[in-house]
Design an enzyme around this catalytic site. Structure first.
Site, mmCIF file in Angstrom:
data_model
loop_
_atom_site.group_PDB
_atom_site.id
_atom_site.type_symbol
_atom_site.label_atom_id
_atom_site.label_comp_id
_atom_site.label_asym_id
_atom_site.label_seq_id
_atom_site.Cartn_x
_atom_site.Cartn_y
_atom_site.Cartn_z
ATOM 1 C CG HIS A 164 3.906 2.707 -2.517
ATOM 2 N ND1 HIS A 164 4.208 2.304 -3.810
ATOM 3 C CD2 HIS A 164 2.736 2.102 -2.192
ATOM 4 C CE1 HIS A 164 3.266 1.487 -4.228
ATOM 5 N NE2 HIS A 164 2.369 1.348 -3.278
ATOM 6 C CB CYS A 165 0.093 7.250 -2.050
ATOM 7 S SG CYS A 165 -1.526 7.757 -1.418
ATOM 8 C CB VAL A 166 -2.028 2.381 0.558
ATOM 9 C CG1 VAL A 166 -0.753 1.684 0.991
ATOM 10 C CG2 VAL A 166 -2.504 3.342 1.653
ATOM 11 C CB VAL A 169 -3.028 1.310 -6.110
ATOM 12 C CG1 VAL A 169 -2.525 -0.135 -6.094
ATOM 13 C CG2 VAL A 169 -4.376 1.386 -5.442
ATOM 14 C CG ASN A 170 1.529 4.864 -9.193
ATOM 15 O OD1 ASN A 170 2.583 4.228 -9.198
ATOM 16 N ND2 ASN A 170 1.196 5.676 -10.181
#
Length: 320
Positions: A164-166, A169-170
Site C-alpha cells: 500500500h503506497c501512501v 493513496v492506493n
C-alpha cells in the site's frame, strides 16, 4: 507483538491504518507542491526566459524544456493511472477452480457458507505450500486467489498485492503495478533532468559565479535542487528493487514470505516475467496502458491466474 509460524517476530506495518490514510492525502499535496515549485523554478524563472537570449542559450533551453515537459506529462499520466486504477479486488462469488489435468478436486468448491462456518482445517484454508489454491481470508470472509493478500489500509483483499503506497493513496496490485513502475521510472528521469539542469546554479551558490534573480527565486532554486536530488537518489534505489522483483516475478510481500525458499514456482524466466507486468506489445511498454490484444490473450493481467514452472509443480506433487 505476535510471532509468525516460524518463530520470527512479525510486525504489521499497516497497524495504524487511519493515520496512513490521512498521510496519503498529505503526500498527494506534497507531490503537487514539489511539482509546482519545480515548474516555477525551471520553466518560469530560469529556462523559460533563456529561450529568448539567442544562440546556444536558446538551444539549450529548448532542449531542457522539451525534456522537462515530455517527462512531466508521462509522470503525471502514470501517477494518475496508479491513483485512479483499482488495483484489483476479489468478487464475493469467486471460488477456487478444479484442476482437471491433475485430477485435484478442490473440497472448497460448492460450499456456500463463510469460512468461519466451514469447519475446515486451518492450514489448508490459509494456504500451505502443498495446496496453494485453497486460501481463505478471515477478515473478508471469502476465498483468496493465488498471490492475493489482504490490505488492512484498504480493508479488502488485493489481487497480487505488492504494497500500500501512501504516495499514490492506493494499493499497488495486479491491475496498476505497471503504472506504478512507470511512475517511478518517469519520476527518476524527471528529477534527474531537473537536478542536472540546475546544477550550475547550485554550484554558483558556493562559488563566485554570477546568479541573477531575486532572493526569493534563489531560495526557491536552492530548495528545488535539493528536493529533486533527494527524490532522484531515493527513487533510484526503490526502482532498482522493483526491477529485480519484476524480473523474478515476485512482489514485495512475496519476496519477504519466500526468503527462506529459493525455489519460486512463478519464476518463468526474465523475459516472460517482464511480459506478465508490461504486456507482450512493445508499443505499450512505456505508457500506462495495455493493448486490447494483451488484455484478451494474457490472463495474468486480470489478476486471478498465473502460470507456474512445470518442474516445481511436479516436485510439489511428489512431496504430497
Amino acid at each position: 507483538m505476535p510471532k509468525s509460524g516460524g518463530g520470527v517476530m512479525a510486525w504489521n506495518v499497516f497497524r495504524f491504518c487511519t493515520a496512513l490514510r490521512a498521510l496519503g492525502s498529505i503526500m498527494m499535496v506534497l507531490v503537487f507542491g514539489v511539482i509546482g515549485l519545480t515548474y516555477y523554478v525551471v520553466v518560469i524563472a530560469d529556462y523559460g526566459p533563456a529561450l529568448f537570449h539567442g544562440g546556444l542559450d536558446s538551444l539549450t533551453s529548448f532542449i531542457v524544456l522539451l525534456l522537462f515537459h515530455s517527462l512531466l506529462v508521462m509522470l503525471l499520466w502514470s501517477y494518475f493511472a496508479t491513483v485512479l486504477t483499482d488495483p484489483g479486488g476479489v468478487p464475493t462469488s469467486w471460488r477456487p477452480s478444479i484442476d482437471e489435468e491433475r485430477g485435484d478436486a478442490d473440497p472448497l468448491i460448492g460450499l456456500e457458507h463463510g469460512g468461519a462456518n466451514l469447519g475446515l482445517n486451518q492450514s489448508s484454508v490459509l494456504g500451505e505450500p502443498a495446496n496453494q489454491r485453497m486460501r481463505f481470508c478471515r477478515k473478508c470472509n471469502q476465498f483468496k486467489p493465488p498471490r492475493c493478500h489482504h490490505c488492512s489500509v484498504c480493508g479488502r483483499c488485493i489481487l497480487k498485492m505488492d504494497h500500500h503506497c501512501v504516495w499514490v493513496v492506493n494499493c499497488v496490485g495486479a491491475l496498476n503495478y505497471k503504472y506504478f513502475l512507470l511512475f517511478l521510472v518517469y519520476t527518476f528521469l524527471e528529477t534527474t533532468v531537473v537536478t542536472l539542469s540546475l546544477l550550475r546554479l547550485f554550484i554558483a551558490f558556493f562559488t563566485e559565479g554570477e546568479i541573477s534573480g531575486t532572493p526569493g527565486t534563489l531560495v526557491a532554486t536552492f530548495i528545488t535542487f535539493v528536493l529533486n536530488l533527494s527524490f532522484a537518489l531515493s527513487v533510484m534505489g526503490f526502482l532498482i528493487m522493483h526491477i529485480s522483483l519484476v524480473l523474478a516475478n515476485t512482489t514485495t510481500i512475496e519476496a519477504y514470505e519466500k526468503k527462506t525458499d529459493p525455489k519460486w514456482r512463478y519464476d518463468l524466466g526474465r523475459k516472460k516475467n517482464f511480459e506478465q507486468v508490461f504486456g507482450m506489445d512493445k508499443r505499450y511498454w512505456l505508457i500506462p496502458a495495455y493493448s486490447e490484444d494483451d488484455l484478451k490473450r494474457m490472463t495474468v493481467l486480470r489478476g486471478f491466474e498465473y502460470p507456474t514452472r512445470p518442474d516445481l509443480d511436479e516436485l510439489q506433487l511428489q512431496q504430497l
